[in-house]
Design an enzyme around this catalytic site. Structure first.
Site, mmCIF file in Angstrom:
data_model
loop_
_atom_site.group_PDB
_atom_site.id
_atom_site.type_symbol
_atom_site.label_atom_id
_atom_site.label_comp_id
_atom_site.label_asym_id
_atom_site.label_seq_id
_atom_site.Cartn_x
_atom_site.Cartn_y
_atom_site.Cartn_z
ATOM 1 N N ASP A 6 45.341 55.816 -23.847
ATOM 2 C CA ASP A 6 45.220 55.334 -22.356
ATOM 3 C C ASP A 6 47.471 55.378 -21.769
ATOM 4 O O ASP A 6 47.644 55.568 -23.895
ATOM 5 C CB ASP A 6 44.608 53.893 -22.206
ATOM 6 C CG ASP A 6 45.533 53.549 -21.438
ATOM 7 O OD1 ASP A 6 45.396 53.513 -20.262
ATOM 8 O OD2 ASP A 6 46.277 52.085 -21.348
ATOM 9 N N ASP A 8 49.222 53.049 -20.213
ATOM 10 C CA ASP A 8 50.426 51.481 -20.052
ATOM 11 C C ASP A 8 49.249 50.758 -20.921
ATOM 12 O O ASP A 8 48.331 50.395 -21.316
ATOM 13 C CB ASP A 8 49.810 50.855 -18.663
ATOM 14 C CG ASP A 8 50.787 52.086 -17.298
ATOM 15 O OD1 ASP A 8 52.062 52.302 -17.999
ATOM 16 O OD2 ASP A 8 50.786 52.266 -16.521
ATOM 17 N N LYS A 148 35.695 55.660 -17.345
ATOM 18 C CA LYS A 148 36.880 56.616 -18.105
ATOM 19 C C LYS A 148 35.998 56.814 -19.102
ATOM 20 O O LYS A 148 36.261 58.293 -19.395
ATOM 21 C CB LYS A 148 37.622 55.774 -19.149
ATOM 22 C CG LYS A 148 39.280 55.466 -18.157
ATOM 23 C CD LYS A 148 40.540 54.907 -18.875
ATOM 24 C CE LYS A 148 41.307 54.342 -17.908
ATOM 25 N NZ LYS A 148 42.484 53.776 -19.382
ATOM 26 N N ASP A 171 43.827 49.565 -24.302
ATOM 27 C CA ASP A 171 44.504 48.094 -24.716
ATOM 28 C C ASP A 171 43.448 47.244 -23.741
ATOM 29 O O ASP A 171 43.906 45.689 -23.206
ATOM 30 C CB ASP A 171 45.469 48.599 -23.984
ATOM 31 C CG ASP A 171 46.175 48.266 -22.838
ATOM 32 O OD1 ASP A 171 46.103 49.226 -21.601
ATOM 33 O OD2 ASP A 171 46.449 47.137 -22.153
ATOM 34 N N ASP A 175 39.306 50.245 -19.982
ATOM 35 C CA ASP A 175 39.546 51.592 -21.705
ATOM 36 C C ASP A 175 37.519 51.740 -22.246
ATOM 37 O O ASP A 175 37.672 51.956 -22.882
ATOM 38 C CB ASP A 175 40.167 50.385 -22.984
ATOM 39 C CG ASP A 175 41.832 51.633 -22.067
ATOM 40 O OD1 ASP A 175 41.155 52.814 -21.876
ATOM 41 O OD2 ASP A 175 42.572 50.798 -22.121
#
Length: 222
Positions: A6, A8, A148, A171, A175
């Site tokens: 990821d 951010d 994802k 995070d 995810d």
């Protein structure tokens, strides 16, 4: 090592600036293959790959768009998005100001600032057959049929790999599906509850420091 990572909250400094931490560059370059799995739009993610100096393999828009081997594919279903925008923001203002660069190139989802009323967003999204994910940076309004994890599987297939060959680092709740299909998963220390519960490991450090810790930890295990 093959990474699914990821941006951010995972590669960033954690100082509120949203800036990448330069300490992540060498691990990303050292990895055998990297798939950037993000809620950001495709131009943001491919630019990151270019400037870091790695092949552009991307899962963007929380799985709605994938890019690998110089080919972009749209996996997300945009049906319902126009209805959501018309009902939620009939004036076209989704909350990002006069020039909305957050949604300018977004094709399969809509991002709304966290300052907005989540209950209202949920109600309108549900009427349009959409779901809402809180990434800690925005509310992502999208089709429930893509994520994802599916995006990683699609990119991995293009690369002749299995998603289980990847180490995933992230995070937030978007995810979780990446963690489910990857062979090993790490949540960085600042991760939300959904990511913490889904990950195989949780780093002591947060943000980019957590990513570097995960990389070094996995490297020592091999």
């Amino acid at each position: 090592m093959r990474l699914a990572v990821d941006i951010d909250g995972t590669l960033t400094r954690g100082d509120g600036s949203g800036a990448l931490d330069p300490r992540v560059f060498e691990p990303l370059r050292e990895a055998e293959a990297v798939v950037v799995c993000t809620g950001k739009v495709l131009p943001n993610a491919t630019a990151l790959c270019t400037y870091v100096g790695m092949e552009a393999n991307v899962v963007a828009e929380t799985g709605g768009i994938v890019y690998s081997d110089n080919e972009m594919r749209v996996l997300g279903d945009a049906e319902g998005l126009n209805g959501f925008v018309k009902e939620y923001a009939p004036d076209g203002d989704l909350g990002w100001g006069k020039t909305d660069l957050v949604n300018r190139w977004r094709e399969t989802e809509v991002a709304v600032p966290l300052e907005r009323d989540r209950d209202e967003i949920d109600e309108i999204a549900e009427r349009q057959g959409l779901e809402v994910l809180d990434t800690g940076y925005a509310y992502h309004v999208k089709s429930p049929d893509v994520d994802k994890g599916q995006g990683l599987a699609a990119v991995a297939e293009t690369l002749g790999l299995e998603p289980s060959e990847f180490v995933a680092v992230g995070d937030s709740e978007n995810d979780v599906h990446t963690f489910e299909v990857a062979g090993t998963s790490y949540a960085v220390g600042n991760a939300d509850e959904a990511a913490l519960e889904a990950a195989d490991y949780v780093t002591e450090s947060s943000y980019a420091s957590g990513f570097v810790e995960a990389f070094e930890s996995e490297k020592s295990r091999r």
